[in-house]
Design a protein around this motif. Structure first.
Motif, PDB file in Angstrom:
ATOM      1  N   GLY A  42      14.582 -16.356  12.516  1.00  0.00           N
ATOM      2  CA  GLY A  42      15.915 -16.350  13.102  1.00  0.00           C
ATOM      3  C   GLY A  42      16.748 -15.125  12.818  1.00  0.00           C
ATOM      4  N   GLN A  43      16.198 -14.135  12.095  1.00  0.00           N
ATOM      5  CA  GLN A  43      17.014 -12.973  11.723  1.00  0.00           C
ATOM      6  C   GLN A  43      17.360 -12.118  12.944  1.00  0.00           C
ATOM      7  OE1 GLN A  43      16.862 -10.281   7.935  1.00  0.00           O
ATOM      8  NE2 GLN A  43      15.308  -9.513   9.315  1.00  0.00           N
ATOM      9  N   VAL A  44      16.375 -11.885  13.813  1.00  0.00           N
ATOM     10  CA  VAL A  44      16.600 -11.144  15.061  1.00  0.00           C
ATOM     11  C   VAL A  44      15.933 -11.907  16.191  1.00  0.00           C
ATOM     12  CG1 VAL A  44      16.819  -8.875  13.962  1.00  0.00           C
ATOM     13  CG2 VAL A  44      14.563  -9.691  14.648  1.00  0.00           C
ATOM     14  N   ALA A  45      16.160 -11.446  17.435  1.00  0.00           N
ATOM     15  CA  ALA A  45      15.694 -12.193  18.607  1.00  0.00           C
ATOM     16  C   ALA A  45      14.182 -12.386  18.630  1.00  0.00           C
ATOM     17  CB  ALA A  45      16.149 -11.479  19.880  1.00  0.00           C
ATOM     18  N   SER A  46      13.433 -11.401  18.155  1.00  0.00           N
ATOM     19  CA  SER A  46      11.969 -11.509  18.216  1.00  0.00           C
ATOM     20  C   SER A  46      11.407 -12.460  17.159  1.00  0.00           C
ATOM     21  CB  SER A  46      11.330 -10.130  18.047  1.00  0.00           C
ATOM     22  OG  SER A  46      11.591  -9.609  16.752  1.00  0.00           O
ATOM     23  N   GLN A  47      12.275 -12.970  16.272  1.00  0.00           N
ATOM     24  CA  GLN A  47      11.796 -13.780  15.153  1.00  0.00           C
ATOM     25  C   GLN A  47      12.218 -15.241  15.258  1.00  0.00           C
ATOM     26  OE1 GLN A  47      12.908 -11.599  11.592  1.00  0.00           O
ATOM     27  NE2 GLN A  47      11.828  -9.773  12.281  1.00  0.00           N
ATOM     28  N   THR A  48      12.436 -15.722  16.477  1.00  0.00           N
ATOM     29  CA  THR A  48      12.585 -17.163  16.689  1.00  0.00           C
ATOM     30  C   THR A  48      11.191 -17.788  16.691  1.00  0.00           C
ATOM     31  OG1 THR A  48      12.422 -16.960  19.098  1.00  0.00           O
ATOM     32  CG2 THR A  48      14.635 -16.798  18.110  1.00  0.00           C
ATOM     33  N   LEU A  49      11.097 -19.074  16.498  1.00  0.00           N
ATOM     34  CA  LEU A  49       9.789 -19.735  16.499  1.00  0.00           C
ATOM     35  C   LEU A  49       9.050 -19.509  17.807  1.00  0.00           C
ATOM     36  CD1 LEU A  49      10.426 -23.145  14.686  1.00  0.00           C
ATOM     37  CD2 LEU A  49       9.101 -21.195  13.842  1.00  0.00           C
TER      38      LEU A  49
ATOM     39  N   ASP B  92      16.665 -15.754   2.734  1.00  0.00           N
ATOM     40  CA  ASP B  92      17.868 -15.231   3.383  1.00  0.00           C
ATOM     41  C   ASP B  92      17.982 -13.741   3.047  1.00  0.00           C
ATOM     42  OD1 ASP B  92      19.419 -14.750   0.990  1.00  0.00           O
ATOM     43  OD2 ASP B  92      19.995 -16.851   0.948  1.00  0.00           O
ATOM     44  N   LYS B  93      18.871 -13.058   3.767  1.00  0.00           N
ATOM     45  CA  LYS B  93      18.919 -11.599   3.674  1.00  0.00           C
ATOM     46  C   LYS B  93      19.261 -11.120   2.272  1.00  0.00           C
ATOM     47  CE  LYS B  93      18.213  -7.777   5.866  1.00  0.00           C
ATOM     48  NZ  LYS B  93      16.921  -7.515   6.520  1.00  0.00           N
ATOM     49  N   GLN B  94      20.155 -11.809   1.591  1.00  0.00           N
ATOM     50  CA  GLN B  94      20.536 -11.371   0.249  1.00  0.00           C
ATOM     51  C   GLN B  94      19.375 -11.489  -0.734  1.00  0.00           C
ATOM     52  OE1 GLN B  94      23.252  -9.687  -0.717  1.00  0.00           O
ATOM     53  NE2 GLN B  94      23.675  -9.695   1.479  1.00  0.00           N
ATOM     54  N   GLU B  95      18.543 -12.510  -0.551  1.00  0.00           N
ATOM     55  CA  GLU B  95      17.356 -12.637  -1.405  1.00  0.00           C
ATOM     56  C   GLU B  95      16.411 -11.464  -1.176  1.00  0.00           C
ATOM     57  OE1 GLU B  95      16.665 -17.434  -1.909  1.00  0.00           O
ATOM     58  OE2 GLU B  95      16.277 -16.548   0.053  1.00  0.00           O
ATOM     59  N   ILE B  96      16.247 -11.077   0.074  1.00  0.00           N
ATOM     60  CA  ILE B  96      15.363  -9.949   0.405  1.00  0.00           C
ATOM     61  C   ILE B  96      15.930  -8.648  -0.170  1.00  0.00           C
ATOM     62  CG2 ILE B  96      14.354  -8.596   2.282  1.00  0.00           C
ATOM     63  CD1 ILE B  96      14.474 -11.205   3.979  1.00  0.00           C
ATOM     64  N   ILE B  97      17.231  -8.458  -0.013  1.00  0.00           N
ATOM     65  CA  ILE B  97      17.868  -7.245  -0.540  1.00  0.00           C
ATOM     66  C   ILE B  97      17.736  -7.181  -2.060  1.00  0.00           C
ATOM     67  CG2 ILE B  97      20.120  -6.146  -0.920  1.00  0.00           C
ATOM     68  CD1 ILE B  97      20.855  -7.012   1.947  1.00  0.00           C
TER      69      ILE B  97
ATOM     70  N   PRO C 109       5.451 -13.659   4.605  1.00  0.00           N
ATOM     71  CA  PRO C 109       5.946 -14.140   3.303  1.00  0.00           C
ATOM     72  C   PRO C 109       7.461 -14.279   3.212  1.00  0.00           C
ATOM     73  CG  PRO C 109       5.113 -11.886   3.132  1.00  0.00           C
ATOM     74  CD  PRO C 109       4.695 -12.393   4.474  1.00  0.00           C
ATOM     75  N   LEU C 110       8.220 -13.650   4.127  1.00  0.00           N
ATOM     76  CA  LEU C 110       9.684 -13.705   4.051  1.00  0.00           C
ATOM     77  C   LEU C 110      10.291 -14.755   4.973  1.00  0.00           C
ATOM     78  CD1 LEU C 110      10.615  -9.898   4.048  1.00  0.00           C
ATOM     79  CD2 LEU C 110      10.196 -11.400   2.100  1.00  0.00           C
ATOM     80  N   LEU C 111       9.478 -15.570   5.577  1.00  0.00           N
ATOM     81  CA  LEU C 111       9.947 -16.447   6.650  1.00  0.00           C
ATOM     82  C   LEU C 111      11.162 -17.291   6.242  1.00  0.00           C
ATOM     83  CD1 LEU C 111       8.729 -16.568   9.480  1.00  0.00           C
ATOM     84  CD2 LEU C 111       7.715 -18.755   8.873  1.00  0.00           C
ATOM     85  N   GLY C 112      11.168 -17.809   5.018  1.00  0.00           N
ATOM     86  CA  GLY C 112      12.243 -18.708   4.592  1.00  0.00           C
ATOM     87  C   GLY C 112      13.295 -18.066   3.707  1.00  0.00           C
TER      88      GLY C 112
ATOM     89  N   GLY D 201      12.521  -0.476   7.720  1.00  0.00           N
ATOM     90  CA  GLY D 201      13.618  -1.361   7.336  1.00  0.00           C
ATOM     91  C   GLY D 201      13.496  -1.907   5.932  1.00  0.00           C
ATOM     92  N   ILE D 202      14.345  -2.875   5.627  1.00  0.00           N
ATOM     93  CA  ILE D 202      14.399  -3.470   4.292  1.00  0.00           C
ATOM     94  C   ILE D 202      13.282  -4.486   4.094  1.00  0.00           C
ATOM     95  CG2 ILE D 202      15.812  -4.907   2.744  1.00  0.00           C
ATOM     96  CD1 ILE D 202      18.293  -3.721   4.165  1.00  0.00           C
ATOM     97  N   ASP D 203      12.949  -5.247   5.145  1.00  0.00           N
ATOM     98  CA  ASP D 203      12.101  -6.432   4.985  1.00  0.00           C
ATOM     99  C   ASP D 203      10.628  -6.130   4.732  1.00  0.00           C
ATOM    100  OD1 ASP D 203      14.455  -7.725   5.510  1.00  0.00           O
ATOM    101  OD2 ASP D 203      13.934  -8.275   7.558  1.00  0.00           O
TER     102      ASP D 203
END
Length: 389
Positions: A288-295, A317-322, A312-315, A184-186
């Motif tokens: 919070g991006q997908v179901a497995s990534q809730t706290l 948003d998707k556009q920042e990652i892209i 490192p990507l926890l905080g 994936g992208i992340d």
């Protein structure tokens, strides 16, 4: 043309007595990167600068993609005569893609014994450039081009191209980490951010043929090759995860399958941290991006390993990652239509708020140690990068 590339670094300056250790690591990383491309060069260091001499402009691209470097300028060295400096500046105009509308000369007089001030040198060089017919104006407030001069005892360094570097710390000074690399992208972005903070990465990919196509494997290799821009040699582990996936498909409660899968992944990654003497596991989790990534679910996944797990990507948003993915040139590979096993096994109604006691209970039917050891035994190890890699 024989170029001189002036390398500047920032964060290294605040390392006090350890500064030399960081400088040496950066110098070693530059040498590895140039050696990999078989580019002839000479190198020297002077008072917070690294000077690389060579005939290839490819050196500029390599240096600006080396973590630890804040900026790099491409130019030439000449003697300290004003006319020679002016002639050298005019030569460098051939490197520009198009003729600028205006210019300014900026001088840094490192050699304070030189009989002219920095301002006087800049004025004289600008006058020489104007007199020799380049047909552009001087603009000291908002120039489209800056001609830089560093005046040192051994000569003048003149440059008109300066590129921003990655910054951060040289790869290797912060230790080693295992990064969980999917298609994936992340996860490639998370791996890069750890490289930028001085970590040598050891990516691991969990391959699940026939659940996933062998094309995903090729995709992972291409992503790893992109990451060698920042770390010339990378050891990639491709884990045969099929035995685990078969057991999960038979025995896992549907809503917990992704959480249990991720727990098995971090257990395998933990074994690899021991093999490669790594200090942590890195994931591309984004809160919070997908179901497995809730706290709640991240807590359930973290519980499966005694290792430090970095996200490192926890905080972000998707556009920042892209945006970072585009910067490091992994985005177009990441969006190729080949899915990893996590994507393929997502249930219709996944658990969002996993409870640790339920997750542990759901693992009771599994021979965890046997499955993890089988995955390690069936792991393929690839060396990506290195000379001609």
């Amino acid at each position: 043309m024989n170029y001189v590339f002036i390398v500047r670094y920032g964060e290294i300056f605040i390392k006090g007595k350890n500064k030399r250790l960081f400088e040496n690591r950066l110098i070693g990383n530059i040498k590895k990167a140039l050696h990999r491309k078989e580019i002839p060069y000479k190198m020297k260091t002077m008072r917070g600068r690294i000077f690389v001499e060579g005939e290839s402009l490819e050196i500029l691209d390599i240096l600006q993609n080396t973590p630890g470097i804040v900026s790099v300028s491409a130019g030439k060295k000449c003697n300290t005569d004003i006319e020679e400096i002016g002639k050298t500046a005019l030569e460098l105009f051939s490197l520009l893609d198009k003729k600028p509308e205006s210019f300014k000369v900026e001088t840094k007089r490192v050699d304070k014994s030189y009989p002219m001030t920095s301002i006087d040198i800049s004025k004289r060089v600008a006058e020489f450039v104007l007199k020799n017919g380049i047909g552009i104006a001087v603009d000291v407030h908002n120039p489209k081009l800056k001609i830089g001069i560093e005046l040192r005892k051994e000569g003048a360094y003149v440059f008109c191209i300066t590129k921003k570097g990655i910054g951060g710390l040289p790869v290797g000074v912060s230790g080693k980490v295992v990064t969980m690399l999917s298609g994936g992208i992340d996860s490639p972005v998370a791996s890069f951010l750890m490289q930028k903070r001085g970590c040598e990465i050891f990516p691991v990919y969990f391959h699940g043929f026939p659940f996933t196509s062998d094309m995903v494997k090729e995709k992972i290799i291409k992503l790893t090759e992109k990451l060698t821009r920042f770390q010339p040699e990378i050891t990639l582990s491709i884990v045969n995860f099929t035995p685990v996936l078969k057991e999960l498909k038979k025995k896992s409660p549907d809503k917990l399958i992704i959480i249990l899968m991720r727990r098995f992944m971090v257990r395998v990654a933990e074994k690899l941290t021991e093999k490669y003497n790594c200090k942590a596991i890195v994931t591309g989790d984004n809160l919070g991006q997908v179901a497995s990534q809730t706290l709640d679910n991240l807590q359930c996944i973290t519980d499966a390993s005694n290792n430090l797990i970095l996200r490192p990507l926890l905080g972000f948003d998707k556009q920042e990652i892209i945006s970072i993915a585009r910067r490091i040139d992994t985005y177009n590979i990441s969006i190729e239509p080949y899915e990893d096993c996590c994507s393929l096994f997502v249930p219709k109604f996944p658990e969002i708020y996993g409870k640790l006691n339920e997750v542990r209970e759901a693992e009771q039917p599994f021979d965890i140690d046997d499955l993890v050891n089988k995955s390690i035994e069936l792991t393929e190890v690839l060396k990506i990068g290195g000379k001609n890699g």
